[in-house]
Design a protein around this motif. Structure first.
Motif, PDB file in Angstrom:
ATOM      1  N   ARG A  79      44.272 165.255  11.887  1.00 48.89           N
ATOM      2  CA  ARG A  79      45.106 164.402  11.033  1.00 48.89           C
ATOM      3  C   ARG A  79      46.181 163.692  11.861  1.00 48.89           C
ATOM      4  O   ARG A  79      46.477 162.515  11.644  1.00 48.89           O
ATOM      5  CB  ARG A  79      45.747 165.253   9.943  1.00 48.89           C
TER       6      ARG A  79
ATOM      7  N   ASP B  80      44.467 160.881  13.735  1.00 48.24           N
ATOM      8  CA  ASP B  80      44.219 159.735  12.851  1.00 48.24           C
ATOM      9  C   ASP B  80      45.511 158.955  12.607  1.00 48.24           C
ATOM     10  O   ASP B  80      45.504 157.712  12.544  1.00 48.24           O
ATOM     11  CB  ASP B  80      43.628 160.218  11.529  1.00 48.24           C
ATOM     12  N   ALA B  81      46.617 159.696  12.471  1.00 47.98           N
ATOM     13  CA  ALA B  81      47.896 159.004  12.268  1.00 47.98           C
ATOM     14  C   ALA B  81      48.271 158.194  13.495  1.00 47.98           C
ATOM     15  O   ALA B  81      48.754 157.049  13.384  1.00 47.98           O
ATOM     16  CB  ALA B  81      48.986 160.028  11.941  1.00 47.98           C
TER      17      ALA B  81
ATOM     18  N   ARG C  12      46.177 156.906  15.670  1.00 43.08           N
ATOM     19  CA  ARG C  12      45.294 155.734  15.704  1.00 43.08           C
ATOM     20  C   ARG C  12      45.749 154.687  14.698  1.00 43.08           C
ATOM     21  O   ARG C  12      45.700 153.478  14.963  1.00 43.08           O
ATOM     22  CB  ARG C  12      43.861 156.180  15.416  1.00 43.08           C
ATOM     23  N   GLN C  13      46.203 155.143  13.531  1.00 45.71           N
ATOM     24  CA  GLN C  13      46.701 154.220  12.515  1.00 45.71           C
ATOM     25  C   GLN C  13      47.941 153.477  13.020  1.00 45.71           C
ATOM     26  O   GLN C  13      48.069 152.253  12.824  1.00 45.71           O
ATOM     27  CB  GLN C  13      47.026 155.026  11.252  1.00 45.71           C
ATOM     28  N   ILE C  14      48.831 154.200  13.683  1.00 47.22           N
ATOM     29  CA  ILE C  14      50.018 153.549  14.257  1.00 47.22           C
ATOM     30  C   ILE C  14      49.605 152.579  15.350  1.00 47.22           C
ATOM     31  O   ILE C  14      50.192 151.493  15.489  1.00 47.22           O
ATOM     32  CB  ILE C  14      50.983 154.619  14.798  1.00 47.22           C
TER      33      ILE C  14
ATOM     34  N   HIS D 122      47.047 150.758  15.417  1.00 47.16           N
ATOM     35  CA  HIS D 122      46.575 149.524  14.777  1.00 47.16           C
ATOM     36  C   HIS D 122      47.678 148.851  13.964  1.00 47.16           C
ATOM     37  O   HIS D 122      47.388 148.026  13.083  1.00 47.16           O
ATOM     38  CB  HIS D 122      45.382 149.831  13.872  1.00 47.16           C
TER      39      HIS D 122
ATOM     40  N   ASN E 181      49.611 149.966  11.689  1.00 46.98           N
ATOM     41  CA  ASN E 181      49.725 150.364  10.294  1.00 46.98           C
ATOM     42  C   ASN E 181      50.671 151.563  10.258  1.00 46.98           C
ATOM     43  O   ASN E 181      50.307 152.684  10.624  1.00 46.98           O
ATOM     44  CB  ASN E 181      48.356 150.734   9.721  1.00 46.98           C
ATOM     45  N   TYR E 182      51.893 151.326   9.827  1.00 41.45           N
ATOM     46  CA  TYR E 182      52.924 152.352   9.917  1.00 41.45           C
ATOM     47  C   TYR E 182      53.114 153.121   8.609  1.00 41.45           C
ATOM     48  O   TYR E 182      54.097 153.850   8.468  1.00 41.45           O
ATOM     49  CB  TYR E 182      54.248 151.713  10.333  1.00 41.45           C
TER      50      TYR E 182
ATOM     51  N   VAL F 224      52.426 155.915   7.405  1.00 39.34           N
ATOM     52  CA  VAL F 224      51.999 157.267   7.770  1.00 39.34           C
ATOM     53  C   VAL F 224      52.896 158.264   7.059  1.00 39.34           C
ATOM     54  O   VAL F 224      54.125 158.132   7.075  1.00 39.34           O
ATOM     55  CB  VAL F 224      52.083 157.470   9.303  1.00 39.34           C
TER      56      VAL F 224
END
Length: 508
Positions: A207, A210-211, A213-215, A217, A219-220, A222
């Motif tokens: 998890r 994934d967070a 990787r999201q940051i 891209h 995308n904050y 989280v």
């Protein structure tokens, strides 16, 4: 839990291997005693053979005793070793219980009986009154009594050895079962450890990945759960704070970028307006030059025509009208220079390349700037030379050379001298402008021919060295500046500057 399992496994292996080692040692000791009993049997057989031979030889008394004495000593030594082995065995089998100890006690009694029987036989053989038949009877009685005792002792050792080996096998079987149980228990513990502790932590780390990787891209949004106060929980909390900080920073950067884009749009519009105004100004300037050129050419044409008519009037008027014509022609060249400069600054460099004589160009330059040099108190020296044909635009080359001389007048006036010199080298012709001025700093020389750079040197009509190089190189020539000037070429004690223009030597 894993540590306890490991300790249990190690303890089981240690005690099991110790027990196996003890039993194997007992089996080896039993083999040793069996080997000694076998040796004893051989020695007793030898004793019987020697005794029988001595009786056949009719030896009696001390003679018979002396004959069998060596064999008796060997047998006595073997009895001593066996007694020591049995005493050691009694101590060794103490862990096996009273039955094992009583077995070895019985063997000790049997060994004592065998030794007593041997000693009794030896005493009987050593007697002086015994005849041959009595001695044989004693030997036969010893053999018939000793052999069962020896066989009983050997069989007891064999049974003991087999029991020990069977015990080792049983112990091995038990250890195998214990190993299987420990292995199964270890697998269960490992599975419980993995699914109960490791896998949940891995899921939490997944998890977190994934967070991240999201940051990555941008995308904050989280929101990791901060429910546990452990290392991963602390990472969750820091990741959430980082995402919030990055989100705020992104909002700030976006606002700044929007403001910057707005400023750029405003500045771009202002630059477009300024460029449009400059374009109109440039168009007006070029139109002005064209109009001036047209307005000046018309009266100059009339002046030239009148001068030519005046020259034809007679010898008295010839010098005056000739001078008027020369001045009008020079003014006409000035107009051409102005128009050429105007076209060059608009990006239209029109060249009329044809064969010219560089010596003639130098003469024209001397005529054009000679008065300026005199006014500045400088001597303009023209080094004479042969005709030097070159392919070039005569007007542009003259204009560039005049500009170089005027530049020397401005910046090398204290040197008091300028030299114009033709260049005649194998495959190369050209022009050199040499002064006796303070020279050009070395730091400026690398950039002096760049556009929009104006250093200590610049040529006339606002044409910089960058444009001079452009003009020369457009005619496949080269222009170079040297400062300080080599002493062999210098025209004075000052540093001096030499600008050389070279063209390949060729015909039209």
């Amino acid at each position: 839990m894993l540590t306890a399992g490991t300790i249990l496994t190690v303890a089981t292996l240690y005690f099991g291997m110790t027990a196996v080692g003890d039993r194997l040692e007992m089996a080896l000791n039993a083999e040793t005693r069996i080997s000694r009993y076998s040796n004893l049997s051989t020695q007793v057989s030898t004793f019987l053979v020697v005794s029988t031979e001595a009786i056949q030889a009719e030896l009696t008394g001390p003679d018979l005793g002396d004959r069998i004495a060596p064999v008796v000593r060997d047998i006595a030594q073997t009895f001593g070793l066996l007694r020591a082995d049995l005493e050691k065995a009694v101590i060794q089998v103490e862990a096996l219980g009273l039955d094992a100890q009583s077995r070895f006690g019985t063997q000790s009694l049997g060994l004592a009986r065998m030794q007593a029987l041997l000693e009794s036989t030896i005493v009987g053989l050593s007697g002086r009154d015994a005849d041959k038949d009595q001695l044989r009877a004693r030997i036969n009685g010893f053999a018939s009594s000793f052999d069962p005792l020896l066989n009983q002792a050997v069989n007891a050792e064999l049974l003991f050895r087999n029991d020990i080996l069977a015990g080792v096998e049983r112990l091995r079987h038990r250890l195998s079962l214990v190993a299987v149980l420990i292995g199964a228990l270890s697998v269960c513990i490992a599975l419980a450890f993995y699914f109960g502790l490791v896998r949940p932590q891995f899921l939490r780390l997944d998890r977190l990945r994934d967070a991240a990787r999201q940051i990555g891209h941008e995308n904050y949004a989280v929101a990791l759960p901060e429910t546990r106060d452990d290392e991963i929980g602390h990472l969750y909390a820091e990741t959430n704070r980082m995402a919030q900080a990055l989100s705020q920073r992104e909002a700030t950067v976006r606002a700044d970028r929007d403001a910057l884009n707005e400023t750029i749009l405003q500045r771009t519009a202002e630059l477009r307006a300024a460029n449009a105004e400059l374009a109109r100004t440039d168009e007006n300037r070029r139109r002005f030059f064209a109009d001036i050129g047209h307005e000046l050419r018309t009266p100059l044409t009339v002046i030239l025509m009148e001068a030519q008519i005046g020259v034809k009037q007679g010898p008295e008027a010839d010098p005056a009208f000739t001078r008027i014509g020369e001045r009008a022609e020079r003014l006409n060249r000035r107009i051409d220079d102005l128009l050429r400069v105007a076209r060059s600054e608009s990006g239209e460099l029109a060249l009329d390349v044809q064969q010219v004589d560089l010596s003639v160009i130098l003469t024209q330059v001397q005529e054009e700037v000679g008065a300026e040099c005199d006014s500045a108190g400088m001597m303009l020296e023209l080094v004479p030379g042969p005709a030097l044909p070159a392919m070039a635009d005569a007007n542009w080359l003259r204009q560039v050379t005049v500009g170089l001389v005027r530049n020397a007048i401005r910046h090398a006036r204290e040197g008091g001298a300028i030299r114009l010199e033709p260049i005649a080298e194998p495959g190369v012709v050209g022009i050199t402008v040499l002064d006796n001025g303070p020279g050009v700093p070395e730091a400026e020389q690398d950039h002096l021919f760049d556009r929009f750079v104006r250093g200590a040197s610049s040529v006339g009509f606002g044409i910089g060295l960058a444009l001079a190089r452009w003009v020369v190189e457009a005619q496949e020539g080269q222009i170079a500046l040297q400062s300080p000037v080599a002493r062999a070429e210098a025209i004075g004690a000052a540093t001096g500057t030499k600008v050389s223009i070279r063209f390949p030597r060729r015909e039209a």
